[in-house]
Design a protein around this motif. Structure first.
Motif, PDB file in Angstrom:
ATOM      1  N   ASN A 104      27.695  -7.974   4.814  1.00 50.29           N
ATOM      2  CA  ASN A 104      28.075  -6.571   4.684  1.00 50.29           C
ATOM      3  C   ASN A 104      27.178  -5.663   5.516  1.00 50.29           C
ATOM      4  N   PHE A 105      25.895  -6.017   5.592  1.00 50.76           N
ATOM      5  CA  PHE A 105      24.955  -5.234   6.396  1.00 50.76           C
ATOM      6  C   PHE A 105      25.367  -5.256   7.873  1.00 50.76           C
ATOM      7  N   PHE A 106      25.694  -6.431   8.374  1.00 44.53           N
ATOM      8  CA  PHE A 106      26.094  -6.540   9.778  1.00 44.53           C
ATOM      9  C   PHE A 106      27.419  -5.837  10.038  1.00 44.53           C
ATOM     10  N   ARG A 107      28.310  -5.889   9.056  1.00 46.81           N
ATOM     11  CA  ARG A 107      29.586  -5.182   9.225  1.00 46.81           C
ATOM     12  C   ARG A 107      29.353  -3.679   9.379  1.00 46.81           C
ATOM     13  N   VAL A 108      28.468  -3.155   8.557  1.00 42.78           N
ATOM     14  CA  VAL A 108      28.154  -1.731   8.625  1.00 42.78           C
ATOM     15  C   VAL A 108      27.488  -1.387   9.952  1.00 42.78           C
ATOM     16  N   ILE A 109      26.541  -2.231  10.379  1.00 38.62           N
ATOM     17  CA  ILE A 109      25.822  -1.977  11.627  1.00 38.62           C
ATOM     18  C   ILE A 109      26.768  -1.972  12.821  1.00 38.62           C
ATOM     19  N   PHE A 110      27.674  -2.928  12.870  1.00 37.65           N
ATOM     20  CA  PHE A 110      28.607  -2.995  14.004  1.00 37.65           C
ATOM     21  C   PHE A 110      29.637  -1.873  13.958  1.00 37.65           C
ATOM     22  N   TYR A 111      30.003  -1.444  12.744  1.00 42.13           N
ATOM     23  CA  TYR A 111      31.025  -0.403  12.632  1.00 42.13           C
ATOM     24  C   TYR A 111      30.439   1.003  12.765  1.00 42.13           C
ATOM     25  N   LEU A 112      29.151   1.143  12.575  1.00 41.12           N
ATOM     26  CA  LEU A 112      28.499   2.460  12.574  1.00 41.12           C
ATOM     27  C   LEU A 112      28.812   3.305  13.810  1.00 41.12           C
ATOM     28  N   PRO A 113      28.773   2.757  15.040  1.00 39.31           N
ATOM     29  CA  PRO A 113      29.067   3.592  16.215  1.00 39.31           C
ATOM     30  C   PRO A 113      30.436   4.249  16.176  1.00 39.31           C
ATOM     31  N   ASN A 114      31.398   3.619  15.496  1.00 38.70           N
ATOM     32  CA  ASN A 114      32.737   4.187  15.443  1.00 38.70           C
ATOM     33  C   ASN A 114      32.804   5.420  14.554  1.00 38.70           C
ATOM     34  N   ILE A 115      31.825   5.557  13.647  1.00 34.68           N
ATOM     35  CA  ILE A 115      31.782   6.728  12.777  1.00 34.68           C
ATOM     36  C   ILE A 115      31.321   7.956  13.559  1.00 34.68           C
ATOM     37  N   LEU A 116      30.443   7.719  14.527  1.00 34.84           N
ATOM     38  CA  LEU A 116      29.895   8.813  15.324  1.00 34.84           C
ATOM     39  C   LEU A 116      30.935   9.304  16.330  1.00 34.84           C
ATOM     40  N   SER A 117      30.855  10.574  16.674  1.00 39.14           N
ATOM     41  CA  SER A 117      31.761  11.117  17.679  1.00 39.14           C
ATOM     42  C   SER A 117      31.324  10.670  19.067  1.00 39.14           C
ATOM     43  N   VAL A 118      32.245  10.717  20.012  1.00 42.28           N
ATOM     44  CA  VAL A 118      31.945  10.319  21.385  1.00 42.28           C
ATOM     45  C   VAL A 118      30.869  11.208  21.976  1.00 42.28           C
ATOM     46  N   VAL A 119      30.891  12.476  21.614  1.00 43.79           N
ATOM     47  CA  VAL A 119      29.875  13.410  22.127  1.00 43.79           C
ATOM     48  C   VAL A 119      28.481  13.001  21.667  1.00 43.79           C
ATOM     49  N   VAL A 120      28.370  12.620  20.389  1.00 46.87           N
ATOM     50  CA  VAL A 120      27.064  12.194  19.861  1.00 46.87           C
ATOM     51  C   VAL A 120      26.601  10.915  20.543  1.00 46.87           C
ATOM     52  N   ILE A 121      27.505   9.939  20.692  1.00 53.59           N
ATOM     53  CA  ILE A 121      27.156   8.679  21.351  1.00 53.59           C
ATOM     54  C   ILE A 121      26.731   8.933  22.797  1.00 53.59           C
ATOM     55  N   SER A 122      27.458   9.790  23.487  1.00 53.86           N
ATOM     56  CA  SER A 122      27.121  10.115  24.878  1.00 53.86           C
ATOM     57  C   SER A 122      25.747  10.762  24.957  1.00 53.86           C
ATOM     58  N   ALA A 123      25.456  11.650  23.997  1.00 53.95           N
ATOM     59  CA  ALA A 123      24.143  12.305  23.978  1.00 53.95           C
ATOM     60  C   ALA A 123      23.034  11.294  23.709  1.00 53.95           C
ATOM     61  N   ILE A 124      23.296  10.332  22.816  1.00 54.30           N
ATOM     62  CA  ILE A 124      22.300   9.295  22.514  1.00 54.30           C
ATOM     63  C   ILE A 124      21.996   8.469  23.754  1.00 54.30           C
ATOM     64  N   PHE A 125      23.031   8.025  24.448  1.00 55.41           N
ATOM     65  CA  PHE A 125      22.813   7.205  25.642  1.00 55.41           C
ATOM     66  C   PHE A 125      22.217   8.012  26.783  1.00 55.41           C
ATOM     67  N   SER A 126      22.548   9.288  26.865  1.00 57.48           N
ATOM     68  CA  SER A 126      21.921  10.136  27.879  1.00 57.48           C
ATOM     69  C   SER A 126      20.421  10.238  27.644  1.00 57.48           C
TER      70      SER A 126
END
Length: 297
Positions: A104-126
Motif C-alpha cells: 500500500n505504501f508503494f501504491r501511494v508513492i507511485f500514485y502521488l504525482p498524479n494528485i499534484l497538478s502539472v504546474v506544481v510538478i513542473s515547478a518541482i522539476f524546474s
C-alpha cells in the motif's frame, strides 16, 4: 403498452438531448470554426480578415519552427508512451502478483504525482534542474562529477529529455492503478493451473496477464496519446516556455504562440487543424494495429 413505450422513449430522449446539445455547442461547432478560421489571414483582435485558402498550410510545410515542434511532439509521444506504459504494467504486475512488503505504501508513492497538478510538478522539476541551486547539479558537485553538470533547461540537447522525464514521472502511477484494477479481476485459478504446468512467472505474465488486460491497454494507449499531446503543452509552458530558441517547442505551445502572441490567429488555427488530424489519424492507426480477439475468462 404503447404509453409505456412512448414514456420510455421520452425519458431516453430527455436524458440524451442535453448531452448532444453540449457536445455540439462545445465540441462540434468550435472544431468546425477552427477549420474555417484556418483559411483566413487574421490577427485575432480586429474585424479585418483576409481569405487565403490553403496558404497557411503551405507556409506550415516550410516553417522550420513548426517542423521542429512536430519532431519534438513525435519524440515525446514515442518515448513517454512506451516507457510510461511499460513501467506502469510492470509495477502493477509486481504489486498485484508478488509478495511485496508495504504494498500500500508503494501504491501511494507511485500514485502521488498524479494528485499534484502539472504546474506544481513542473515547478518541482524546474527547481530540481536549476543550474545554480538545483539538486541535480549539487549532487554532481558532491560526487566530483562537475563535467556532467548542465544548464539542464537551457541546453538544446537535453531540455526535451528533461521534460520527457517529468512527464513519465507524473503519469506512471495513474496507469499503474488502472492496470492493477484489471489484473486483480483475473481469476487466481488461472495462475495456479499455470504453476502446476510448470509455467514461470514471466511466462504467466505474457500468456495470462497481458492477453487478459489487452483491451484495457488498448484503451489507455489511445487515451494516453491524446493526453500526452495536451500535457506536453503545460509542461513546456511552465518549465521552458518553448526555449531555449524553440528547442523544447511542441505542437500546442507553437500553436498558442502563433495564435495569441504573434497575432497570427489564422495561422495558429491551421496548426490546430494539423494537430486535430494528426491525433485522430494516430488514434485510428493504433486502434487498428492493436485490435485482436477478445479473450474471456
Amino acid at each position: 403498452m404503447k404509453r409505456k413505450v412512448s414514456s420510455k422513449k421520452l425519458f431516453i430522449g430527455c436524458s440524451i438531448i442535453p448531452a448532444i446539445i453540449l457536445f455540439v455547442v462545445f465540441m462540434v461547432i468550435p472544431t468546425i470554426n477552427v477549420f474555417w478560421m484556418s483559411l483566413f489571414k487574421w490577427g485575432g483582435l480586429t474585424s479585418k480578415k483576409t481569405f487565403v485558402g490553403f496558404d497557411n498550410f503551405k507556409i506550415l510545410l516550410e516553417d522550420q519552427n513548426f517542423l521542429s515542434s512536430f519532431k519534438n511532439t513525435l519524440l515525446i509521444l514515442v518515448v513517454v508512451t512506451l516507457i510510461t506504459l511499460v513501467l506502469a504494467i510492470i509495477i502493477a504486475a509486481v504489486l498485484s502478483r508478488e509478495n511485496v512488503k508495504f504494498k500500500n505504501f508503494f501504491r501511494v508513492i507511485f500514485y502521488l504525482p498524479n494528485i499534484l497538478s502539472v504546474v506544481v510538478i513542473s515547478a518541482i522539476f524546474s527547481a530540481i534542474l536549476d543550474p545554480n541551486e538545483g539538486i541535480i547539479n549539487a549532487t554532481l558537485d558532491f560526487l566530483s562529477l562537475e563535467s556532467l553538470k548542465r544548464m539542464w533547461l537551457g541546453d538544446h540537447e537535453v531540455v526535451i529529455w528533461c521534460i520527457i522525464f517529468a512527464m513519465i514521472w507524473q503519469a506512471v502511477g495513474y496507469y499503474m492503478v488502472m492496470y492493477m484494477s484489471s489484473m486483480c479481476s483475473i481469476p487466481e485459478s488461472l495462475y495456479e493451473a499455470a504453476e502446476l504446468e510448470g509455467a514461470s512467472k514471466i511466462t504467466q505474465f505474457f500468456k495470462i496477464t497481458l492477453p487478459l488486460i489487452w483491451n484495457v491497454i488498448r484503451t489507455t494507449l489511445t487515451f494516453f496519446i491524446i493526453s500526452t499531446i495536451n500535457l506536453s503543452f503545460l509542461f513546456v509552458k511552465v518549465m521552458t516556455g518553448g526555449g531555449p530558441d524553440g528547442a523544447s517547442e511542441v505542437f500546442l505551445s507553437y500553436m498558442y504562440k502563433q495564435a495569441y502572441s504573434n497575432s497570427a490567429y489564422g495561422y495558429g488555427m491551421a496548426i490546430g487543424v494539423v494537430i486535430f488530424l494528426f491525433s485522430f489519424g494516430l488514434s485510428f492507426v493504433i486502434n487498428k494495429a492493436t485490435k485482436r480477439d477478445v479473450i474471456e475468462f
